[in-house]
Design an enzyme around this catalytic site. Structure first.
Site, PDB file in Angstrom:
ATOM      1  N   ARG A 148      -2.461   1.834   2.828  1.00 47.56           N
ATOM      2  CA  ARG A 148      -2.124  -0.237   2.912  1.00 47.56           C
ATOM      3  C   ARG A 148      -2.049  -0.108   4.111  1.00 47.56           C
ATOM      4  O   ARG A 148      -0.675   0.320   4.047  1.00 47.56           O
ATOM      5  CB  ARG A 148      -2.517  -0.377   1.680  1.00 47.56           C
ATOM      6  CG  ARG A 148      -3.465  -0.231  -0.003  1.00 47.56           C
ATOM      7  CD  ARG A 148      -3.308  -1.859  -0.124  1.00 47.56           C
ATOM      8  NE  ARG A 148      -3.963  -1.116  -1.492  1.00 47.56           N
ATOM      9  CZ  ARG A 148      -3.829  -0.171  -2.593  1.00 47.56           C
ATOM     10  NH1 ARG A 148      -2.357   0.506  -2.570  1.00 47.56           N
ATOM     11  NH2 ARG A 148      -4.420  -0.427  -3.330  1.00 47.56           N
ATOM     12  N   LYS A 172      -0.233  -1.676  -4.402  1.00 49.86           N
ATOM     13  CA  LYS A 172       0.052  -3.020  -4.954  1.00 49.86           C
ATOM     14  C   LYS A 172       1.047  -3.308  -6.317  1.00 49.86           C
ATOM     15  O   LYS A 172       0.664  -2.799  -7.687  1.00 49.86           O
ATOM     16  CB  LYS A 172      -1.464  -3.947  -5.622  1.00 49.86           C
ATOM     17  CG  LYS A 172      -1.950  -3.867  -3.821  1.00 49.86           C
ATOM     18  CD  LYS A 172      -3.689  -4.515  -4.589  1.00 49.86           C
ATOM     19  CE  LYS A 172      -4.373  -4.442  -3.320  1.00 49.86           C
ATOM     20  NZ  LYS A 172      -5.191  -5.529  -3.590  1.00 49.86           N
ATOM     21  N   HIS A 244      -7.188  -1.439   8.377  1.00 51.90           N
ATOM     22  CA  HIS A 244      -8.088  -0.711   6.458  1.00 51.90           C
ATOM     23  C   HIS A 244      -9.557   0.109   7.183  1.00 51.90           C
ATOM     24  O   HIS A 244      -9.559   0.931   5.826  1.00 51.90           O
ATOM     25  CB  HIS A 244      -8.422  -2.144   6.080  1.00 51.90           C
ATOM     26  CG  HIS A 244      -8.229  -1.939   4.360  1.00 51.90           C
ATOM     27  ND1 HIS A 244      -6.732  -2.072   4.299  1.00 51.90           N
ATOM     28  CD2 HIS A 244      -9.001  -2.025   3.576  1.00 51.90           C
ATOM     29  CE1 HIS A 244      -7.341  -1.831   2.440  1.00 51.90           C
ATOM     30  NE2 HIS A 244      -8.324  -1.676   2.371  1.00 51.90           N
ATOM     31  N   ARG A 247      -7.845   3.686   6.071  1.00 52.97           N
ATOM     32  CA  ARG A 247      -7.604   3.785   5.038  1.00 52.97           C
ATOM     33  C   ARG A 247      -9.304   4.466   4.445  1.00 52.97           C
ATOM     34  O   ARG A 247     -10.062   5.751   3.859  1.00 52.97           O
ATOM     35  CB  ARG A 247      -8.148   2.721   3.882  1.00 52.97           C
ATOM     36  CG  ARG A 247      -7.066   2.583   2.759  1.00 52.97           C
ATOM     37  CD  ARG A 247      -6.673   1.629   1.521  1.00 52.97           C
ATOM     38  NE  ARG A 247      -7.002   1.105   0.445  1.00 52.97           N
ATOM     39  CZ  ARG A 247      -6.147   2.086  -0.054  1.00 52.97           C
ATOM     40  NH1 ARG A 247      -4.957   2.635  -0.109  1.00 52.97           N
ATOM     41  NH2 ARG A 247      -6.421   1.911  -1.453  1.00 52.97           N
ATOM     42  N   HIS A 270      -6.012   3.112  -6.338  1.00 51.67           N
ATOM     43  CA  HIS A 270      -7.060   2.324  -7.576  1.00 51.67           C
ATOM     44  C   HIS A 270      -6.855   2.044  -8.841  1.00 51.67           C
ATOM     45  O   HIS A 270      -7.140   3.136  -9.128  1.00 51.67           O
ATOM     46  CB  HIS A 270      -8.335   2.767  -6.923  1.00 51.67           C
ATOM     47  CG  HIS A 270      -8.816   2.278  -5.370  1.00 51.67           C
ATOM     48  ND1 HIS A 270     -10.368   3.120  -4.527  1.00 51.67           N
ATOM     49  CD2 HIS A 270      -8.751   1.378  -4.237  1.00 51.67           C
ATOM     50  CE1 HIS A 270      -9.996   2.271  -3.784  1.00 51.67           C
ATOM     51  NE2 HIS A 270      -9.354   1.436  -3.286  1.00 51.67           N
ATOM     52  N   TYR A 279     -17.145   4.239  -1.767  1.00 53.19           N
ATOM     53  CA  TYR A 279     -17.980   5.051  -1.213  1.00 53.19           C
ATOM     54  C   TYR A 279     -18.980   5.959  -1.311  1.00 53.19           C
ATOM     55  O   TYR A 279     -19.488   6.439  -0.453  1.00 53.19           O
ATOM     56  CB  TYR A 279     -16.441   6.338  -0.794  1.00 53.19           C
ATOM     57  CG  TYR A 279     -14.841   4.820   0.040  1.00 53.19           C
ATOM     58  CD1 TYR A 279     -15.049   4.416   0.881  1.00 53.19           C
ATOM     59  CD2 TYR A 279     -14.112   4.579  -1.716  1.00 53.19           C
ATOM     60  CE1 TYR A 279     -13.983   3.680   1.472  1.00 53.19           C
ATOM     61  CE2 TYR A 279     -12.970   3.563  -0.903  1.00 53.19           C
ATOM     62  CZ  TYR A 279     -12.918   3.222   0.654  1.00 53.19           C
ATOM     63  OH  TYR A 279     -11.640   2.783   0.822  1.00 53.19           O
TER      64      TYR A 279
END
Length: 299
Positions: A148, A172, A244, A247, A270, A279
């Site tokens: 990110r 995150k 992004h 990514r 994730h 994806y």
């Protein structure tokens, strides 16, 4: 309770207890300030603990004419979090958001570049300047490690473990993970460090920060977006390209070439495999193109 105090307390809660990034906290604050401004105009003097469902329905209705459904859904998510916090802190004993629904959204497939487009974009960069060498290293890292923007900007020299072929990334919620880093990405980071970074004088507090601006400080998110957009245009890419996109392309290209989706989940950081599974839809498009192009019954 005044709105200013409520929003300030909520910001502290998001930072300290939820561990959210500054960017996430700012987004929550921006959404809630919209609500406060709306209520100030519609119901002057109403406090956060006095807001009822009808107030929120009117606010959400006012968004419909100005915001895309996906943006509306984000604002509603912000409101849910805020009123849940007020209940948690015993400012309220009910949730006025309980019966308010977000707009139904289709699953948005991420924008990606083909492998050729990525290579064209990277190879189009002018490395004859210090800034160009740095930018090439940054974009190689975005694509090579699937980071990110915030993770790229927070990367430190002490996070590089090239002997083990890994880098340490803060994602995150300030969660750390180790991401493999390939030889090409390592090469461009080393070139930047040996030819550019070594000649800079870092600002106070940025001595360990890997990628620096010309003033020796951390780059801004806006600067990364500008660099990517400008480079995509120079490379003749007509798609909408953002940091992004690298990514998304990282994940899609791994999947197309046979990588395990759970390994991709770990590398992307994730929490849920469901987030990574988007994806799979991109990969199905790729497989469909192969069948349509190469199957003898489709020629």
């Amino acid at each position: 309770m005044k709105w200013k105090d409520a929003l300030s307390d909520y910001n502290h809660y998001l930072r300290l207890e939820r561990g959210l990034s500054e960017n996430s906290v700012e987004n929550y604050g921006r959404d809630l300030n919209k609500l406060a401004t709306f209520l100030e105009a519609e119901r002057e003097g109403i406090a956060p603990e006095q807001v009822v469902r009808e107030d929120l329905e009117a606010f959400v209705h006012s968004l419909a004419s100005t915001l895309h459904p996906r943006s509306q859904a984000r604002v509603i998510s912000s409101l849910r979090g805020f009123f849940a916090y007020l209940m948690l802190e015993d400012y309220r004993n009910d949730d006025p958001m309980e019966l308010i629904e977000a707009p139904k959204l289709g699953r948005k497939l991420p924008d990606t570049l083909s492998e050729k487009e990525v290579m064209n974009l990277l190879n189009s960069m002018d490395r004859s300047t210090a800034e160009g060498e740095r930018n090439r290293a940054m974009l190689e890292t975005l694509y090579g490690c699937g980071l990110r923007v915030s993770e790229l900007l927070d990367l430190k020299m002490s996070d590089l473990f090239f002997d083990e072929d890994f880098i340490k990334v803060r994602g995150k919620g300030n969660k750390e993970r180790f991401v493999p880093v390939g030889t090409v990405t390592q090469k461009h980071i080393r070139l930047y460090m040996d030819q550019v970074r070594i000649h800079q004088t870092p600002g106070k507090g940025f001595e360990d920060t890997l990628f620096l601006n010309r003033n020796g400080r951390r780059l801004s998110r806006a600067m990364i977006f500008t660099i990517v957009k400008r480079q995509a245009e120079l490379a003749g890419i007509r798609k909408k390209v953002s940091p992004h996109t690298f990514r998304h392309s990282f994940a899609s290209h791994l999947l197309e070439n046979g990588a395990d989706i759970r390994a991709i989940q770990q590398m992307l950081g994730h929490e849920s495999i469901t987030t990574t599974e988007v994806y799979m839809h991109v990969d199905r498009q790729h497989l469909s193109k192969i069948v349509n192009t190469f199957h003898p019954r489709n020629s």
